[in-house]
Design a protein around this motif. Structure first.
Motif, PDB file in Angstrom:
ATOM      1  N   GLN A  35      -5.899  -0.869  -0.661  1.00  0.00           N
ATOM      2  CA  GLN A  35      -5.319  -1.953   0.135  1.00  0.00           C
ATOM      3  C   GLN A  35      -6.411  -2.850   0.698  1.00  0.00           C
ATOM      4  OE1 GLN A  35      -3.174  -0.697   3.631  1.00  0.00           O
ATOM      5  NE2 GLN A  35      -2.577  -2.776   4.209  1.00  0.00           N
TER       6      GLN A  35
ATOM      7  N   ASP B 282       1.081   4.067  -2.951  1.00  0.00           N
ATOM      8  CA  ASP B 282       0.790   5.462  -2.634  1.00  0.00           C
ATOM      9  C   ASP B 282       1.960   6.361  -3.016  1.00  0.00           C
ATOM     10  OD1 ASP B 282      -0.985   7.391  -1.602  1.00  0.00           O
ATOM     11  OD2 ASP B 282       0.122   7.470   0.277  1.00  0.00           O
TER      12      ASP B 282
ATOM     13  N   SER C 104      -5.095   5.061  -1.173  1.00  0.00           N
ATOM     14  CA  SER C 104      -4.264   3.878  -0.941  1.00  0.00           C
ATOM     15  C   SER C 104      -4.863   2.947   0.107  1.00  0.00           C
ATOM     16  CB  SER C 104      -2.853   4.296  -0.502  1.00  0.00           C
ATOM     17  OG  SER C 104      -2.899   5.022   0.710  1.00  0.00           O
TER      18      SER C 104
ATOM     19  N   ALA D 209       0.827  -1.210   0.000  1.00  0.00           N
ATOM     20  CA  ALA D 209       0.000   0.000   0.000  1.00  0.00           C
ATOM     21  C   ALA D 209       0.859   1.257   0.000  1.00  0.00           C
ATOM     22  CB  ALA D 209      -0.924  -0.016   1.210  1.00  0.00           C
TER      23      ALA D 209
END
Length: 289
Positions: free
Chosen positions: A130, A89, A126, A85
């Motif tokens: 995730q 990002d 993000s 994640a």
């Protein structure tokens, strides 16, 4: 447009987008689940299909797999998912929130406690991605806003219901996963669900709270096997595009073949639904004042 999952097979979605853009019919709102959430998010944040294609063709697949070196057994999974994640990002979303999207974006997840759909439309992109990619046993569930969330594909393989929250005029869904009607694996899971053992397993799973590694794994597996008993169909008036890329879920190096398969599937779908294609073109024609 609703983007289903499929991991590397979901790269076919980029080909479908290329066809729509070539026809001057860009999506005005997007929903994504699992890997489809990544494609949907990047598209909503302003990355057109050709740029998406360049991105995945140039991506070092070794760098992708390195993000899996993230111990997660203490969270009931092989991979924690936090490292992936953060990488997404940092490299692609660049700290974006849903408020940064250039077109409406929603991400579909599954509530591990209830097995019901959760639609995320605010906060960091993000975190939502995730959670939507958290496949039980592989990636750890994501705790956010008082919920424990997992892969959104367990509620709906293609996130039509999540997309409907944006009240779209026309709906297209992209499916690059297994053929839910003909796959031997899925047919076997459906038989298990209908068996006495399968029903007993579901009763056991509902008694467990999704707390700790064991509870999360069992609840996640129960939601997972139950999801394959659901039929896959587009809502009334919508178009479901079945992409069949020549790639397994781990074949990120086969992005060119997957993208071509997505282009072919979208063209065939539009050719086979001339009335929908006509409505699509009409919807893109601006009205005179």
């Amino acid at each position: 447009m609703a983007f289903g999952g499929g991991t590397a097979r979901g790269l076919a979605h980029i080909g479908a987008l290329k066809v729509l853009e070539s026809e001057g019919a860009q999506p005005g709102a997007v929903a994504g689940t699992s890997y489809g959430a990544i494609i949907a998010a990047l598209y909503a944040l302003g990355m057109p299909a050709l740029e998406l294609e360049r991105l995945v063709r140039e991506q070092n697949t070794g760098e992708v797999w390195l993000q899996g070196l993230d111990f997660g057994l203490h969270r009931g999974s092989l991979i924690h998912g936090r490292r992936l994640a953060r990488w997404l990002d940092r490299k692609f979303f660049q700290g974006a929130t849903f408020g940064d999207a250039q077109i409406p974006l929603v991400v579909a997840c599954t509530d591990l406690a209830t097995g019901k759909l959760v639609v995320i439309d605010d906060g960091p992109v993000s975190v939502a991605v995730q959670a939507s990619c958290a496949l039980p046993g592989l990636f750890a569930p994501v705790r956010t806003n008082g919920r424990v969330l997992i892969d959104g594909g367990f509620v709906e393989t293609v996130p039509f219901r999540a997309l409907q929250t944006l009240q779209p005029e026309l709906v297209i869904g992209l499916h690059a996963g297994l053929d839910v009607n003909n796959s031997r694996i899925i047919l076997g899971i459906r038989r298990f669900n209908a068996s006495r053992t399968g029903r007993r397993f579901q009763r056991l799973a509902t008694r467990l709270r999704p707390v700790g590694p064991f509870g999360q794994i069992v609840r996640g597996m129960a939601v997972w096997v139950r999801s394959y008993s659901r039929a896959l169909r587009a809502p009334h008036g919508g178009l479901l595009v079945h992409e069949e890329p020549p790639a397994a879920w781990w074949d990120f190096h086969k992005s060119p073949q997957a993208i071509v398969a997505g282009e072919r599937a979208m063209r065939q779908a539009l050719d086979g639904a001339p009335e929908f294609a006509r409505r699509l073109q009409v919807a893109e024609v601006p009205c005179d004042d």
